[in-house]
Scaffold this motif. Structure first.
Motif, PDB file in Angstrom:
ATOM      1  N   ILE A   1     -17.375   0.002 -14.694  1.00 60.17           N
ATOM      2  CA  ILE A   1     -18.491   0.795 -16.038  1.00 60.17           C
ATOM      3  C   ILE A   1     -17.921  -0.337 -16.863  1.00 60.17           C
ATOM      4  O   ILE A   1     -18.812  -1.060 -17.634  1.00 60.17           O
ATOM      5  CB  ILE A   1     -18.550   2.186 -16.598  1.00 60.17           C
ATOM      6  CG1 ILE A   1     -19.144   3.204 -15.288  1.00 60.17           C
ATOM      7  CG2 ILE A   1     -20.516   2.825 -17.123  1.00 60.17           C
ATOM      8  CD1 ILE A   1     -19.635   4.706 -15.168  1.00 60.17           C
ATOM      9  N   VAL A   2     -17.305  -0.205 -17.584  1.00 57.12           N
ATOM     10  CA  VAL A   2     -16.801  -0.692 -19.068  1.00 57.12           C
ATOM     11  C   VAL A   2     -17.077  -2.388 -18.229  1.00 57.12           C
ATOM     12  O   VAL A   2     -17.096  -3.111 -19.201  1.00 57.12           O
ATOM     13  CB  VAL A   2     -15.229  -0.622 -19.074  1.00 57.12           C
ATOM     14  CG1 VAL A   2     -14.382  -1.150 -20.045  1.00 57.12           C
ATOM     15  CG2 VAL A   2     -14.818   0.853 -20.252  1.00 57.12           C
ATOM     16  N   GLY A   3     -16.150  -2.821 -16.782  1.00 56.29           N
ATOM     17  CA  GLY A   3     -17.282  -4.185 -15.974  1.00 56.29           C
ATOM     18  C   GLY A   3     -18.330  -4.538 -16.230  1.00 56.29           C
ATOM     19  O   GLY A   3     -18.517  -5.430 -16.261  1.00 56.29           O
ATOM     20  N   PHE A   4     -19.128  -3.725 -15.567  1.00 61.57           N
ATOM     21  CA  PHE A   4     -20.630  -3.530 -15.305  1.00 61.57           C
ATOM     22  C   PHE A   4     -20.888  -3.508 -16.865  1.00 61.57           C
ATOM     23  O   PHE A   4     -22.112  -4.747 -17.149  1.00 61.57           O
ATOM     24  CB  PHE A   4     -21.302  -2.235 -15.486  1.00 61.57           C
ATOM     25  CG  PHE A   4     -21.463  -2.076 -13.769  1.00 61.57           C
ATOM     26  CD1 PHE A   4     -21.906  -3.168 -13.166  1.00 61.57           C
ATOM     27  CD2 PHE A   4     -20.617  -1.202 -12.859  1.00 61.57           C
ATOM     28  CE1 PHE A   4     -21.572  -2.979 -11.900  1.00 61.57           C
ATOM     29  CE2 PHE A   4     -21.001  -1.038 -11.601  1.00 61.57           C
ATOM     30  CZ  PHE A   4     -21.305  -1.684 -10.807  1.00 61.57           C
ATOM     31  N   MET A   5     -20.517  -3.136 -18.039  1.00 66.77           N
ATOM     32  CA  MET A   5     -21.032  -3.155 -19.393  1.00 66.77           C
ATOM     33  C   MET A   5     -20.239  -4.789 -20.049  1.00 66.77           C
ATOM     34  O   MET A   5     -21.702  -5.120 -21.145  1.00 66.77           O
ATOM     35  CB  MET A   5     -20.278  -2.340 -20.551  1.00 66.77           C
ATOM     36  CG  MET A   5     -20.745  -1.109 -21.066  1.00 66.77           C
ATOM     37  SD  MET A   5     -19.920   0.773 -21.114  1.00 66.77           S
ATOM     38  CE  MET A   5     -19.510  -1.287 -23.070  1.00 66.77           C
ATOM     39  N   GLY A   6     -19.670  -5.252 -19.803  1.00 67.05           N
ATOM     40  CA  GLY A   6     -19.117  -6.640 -19.991  1.00 67.05           C
ATOM     41  C   GLY A   6     -19.729  -7.478 -19.419  1.00 67.05           C
ATOM     42  O   GLY A   6     -20.777  -8.601 -19.883  1.00 67.05           O
ATOM     43  N   VAL A   7     -20.441  -6.903 -17.713  1.00 66.50           N
ATOM     44  CA  VAL A   7     -21.230  -8.027 -17.243  1.00 66.50           C
ATOM     45  C   VAL A   7     -22.295  -8.658 -18.058  1.00 66.50           C
ATOM     46  O   VAL A   7     -23.284  -9.193 -18.055  1.00 66.50           O
ATOM     47  CB  VAL A   7     -21.560  -7.638 -16.401  1.00 66.50           C
ATOM     48  CG1 VAL A   7     -22.655  -8.383 -14.942  1.00 66.50           C
ATOM     49  CG2 VAL A   7     -20.210  -8.108 -15.032  1.00 66.50           C
ATOM     50  N   ALA A   8     -23.516  -6.814 -17.942  1.00 65.73           N
ATOM     51  CA  ALA A   8     -24.944  -6.666 -18.890  1.00 65.73           C
ATOM     52  C   ALA A   8     -24.620  -7.445 -20.781  1.00 65.73           C
ATOM     53  O   ALA A   8     -25.888  -8.433 -20.504  1.00 65.73           O
ATOM     54  CB  ALA A   8     -24.952  -5.509 -19.315  1.00 65.73           C
TER      55      ALA A   8
END
Ligand code: PFF
Length: 444
Positions: free
Chosen positions: A92-99
């Protein structure tokens, strides 16, 4: 066929190529637009000193951790967290980065578009002010679209043929132009007052806000907290040293910020203007300075070309994070990923492009009383980066384990043994503590 096709992730051709590309990500509007106006608002030299402390004690360790995570996993931010801790929630931390990358790109490209527009404005000397310039909806949107497409075209080219090749050409031009402009600026009459403001600290002006601004600026400027350095680290050749690469990037970024101040403050004071002009400092004040000096339109056009180049090498990295995610995890063609994400950026960025004097309620949002663009900067360019950096520090210390990271940073070189203890202390205690305090201040 290029090695950046869908089957191979691509890799930097050389260490220099990587350093220039990563420094290109770090160096951008953050250094040349955001840094001088923050220095101006926060009383000059004292802010500069605090900023340097933040870069060394917080920025550098997080930078080294992000690069290590990328180099070790060879993945985008989502894949990187997943590779270390499969099946958990850390991705999820990675997804936050992408967003966050898409969020920052949506307003950053609007500002970058203004910079592009100013090149034409200064050459034509049409005398329009920033307000009338930004308030033209068709022009604002057109510039935003042009800048987004430019970014997409470079990222579509891939790692070696797109990002690295352009960074190798653009970054040295940027440095050369800055030096030429600084020579002009410091030789203007009355420039000494600007130099004194910039280099003679007055610590009585330091408040909690000064520290907050310095910390936030350090993260934004070094492109930390959203996986840009994880992504760029994932293209590092096997034998590249994380420590020296990371230090070079931080040094280069800081150097350009210091040079940007050296360009702006002497010229500003020489024109008898105030340094606390706020976010519009570059766009409102500099054209006036250029119009009051000999060959001003050439100098001015050169400055905005420089600013556009710096912004482009940053927007490239913002787009690359989401592109790498879709290419790695969803097995999309690079071309498809680039155009789909750019389409999303255009839709998301539209309210920002309309928030600078075109649609009144977007210019002054109810309750928060800031523009839509200002709100996006606060959420994505501040809050999300702080949260991202904090979670990364926790992940590195408690999940991946600091020993593993240190092994990658030092690459087993005995000469780097001395960084072990400070890195452990900064990662486990100092960074999380300071970021938590910062977040509490930022939210309340
Ligand atoms: N560091 C860039 C600048 O100073 O303009 C902005 C930025 C780029 C922030 C990439 C975050 C990022 F991931």
């Amino acid at each position: 066929m290029s090695s950046d096709n869908q089957n191979s992730r691509g890799c930097w051709n050389s260490r220099l190529g990587f350093i220039l590309a990563a420094a290109g990500s770090a160096i951008g509007l953050g250094n040349i637009w955001r840094f001088p106006y923050k220095v101006g608002e926060n009383g000059g030299a004292a802010f500069l000193i605090l900023y340097l402390v933040c870069v060394v004690l917080l920025g550098l360790p997080i930078m080294l951790a992000e690069l290590s995570l990328g180099k070790f996993t060879r993945r985008n931010p989502v894949g990187a967290f997943q590779a270390i801790k499969p099946g958990g929630n850390w991705k999820i931390v990675g997804f936050m980065g992408v967003a966050t990358g898409v969020g920052i790109l949506s307003y950053y490209a609007v500002m970058a578009g203004y910079s592009l527009g100013y090149i034409v404005k200064i050459i034509c000397c049409d005398g329009r002010t920033f307000e009338s310039f930004a308030a033209n909806p068709a022009y604002s949107i057109l510039l935003f679209v042009i800048f987004t497409i430019l970014t997409a075209l470079v990222v579509r080219g891939g790692i070696k043929n797109g990002i690295e090749r352009w960074a190798k050409i653009l970054m040295p031009i940027l440095l050369g132009l800055l030096v030429i402009l600084i020579i002009r600026s410091v030789t203007l009459e009355g420039a000494g007052e600007g130099l004194a403001f910039y280099f003679r600290p007055d610590f009585s002006k330091v408040t909690g806000k000064t520290l907050l601004d310095a910390l936030g600026q350090a993260f934004f400027s070094l492109s930390l907290g959203m996986g840009a350095m994880i992504t760029y680290g994932s293209y590092l050749p096997e034998d590249a040293s994380i420590f020296s690469s990371g230090c070079s990037v931080a040094l280069f970024d800081t150097l350009i910020a210091i040079l940007a101040g050296l360009l702006i403050f002497p010229a500003l004071f020489s024109a008898g203007l105030q340094p606390d002009e706020g976010p519009s400092l570059v766009f409102k004040v500099l054209p006036r300075i250029f119009s009051s000096i000999p060959a001003g339109n050439i100098v001015g056009a050169a400055f905005f070309i420089l600013l556009s180049i710096a912004a482009l090498t940053s927007t490239i990295s913002l787009l690359e994070v989401a592109t790498a995610y879709f290419v790695d995890e969803k097995h999309w063609l690079r071309k498809k990923a680039v155009w789909v994400i750019s389409g999303m950026v255009l839709v998301l960025g539209l309210p920002s492009a309309l928030s600078q004097g075109i649609v009144p309620w977007l210019e002054d949002l109810p309750i928060i009383h800031t523009s839509f663009l200002g709100m996006m900067d606060w959420i994505f360019g501040n809050l999300m980066l702080e949260v991202g950096a904090l979670l990364l520090a926790i992940f590195v210390v408690h999940v991946w384990k600091t020993n593993n990271v240190i092994g990658i940073i030092t690459g087993g070189r005995p000469g780097l043994k001395m960084i072990e203890k400070p890195f452990r202390f900064l990662m486990a205690f100092f960074c999380p503590l300071i970021i938590i305090i910062l977040l509490i201040f930022l939210i309340f």
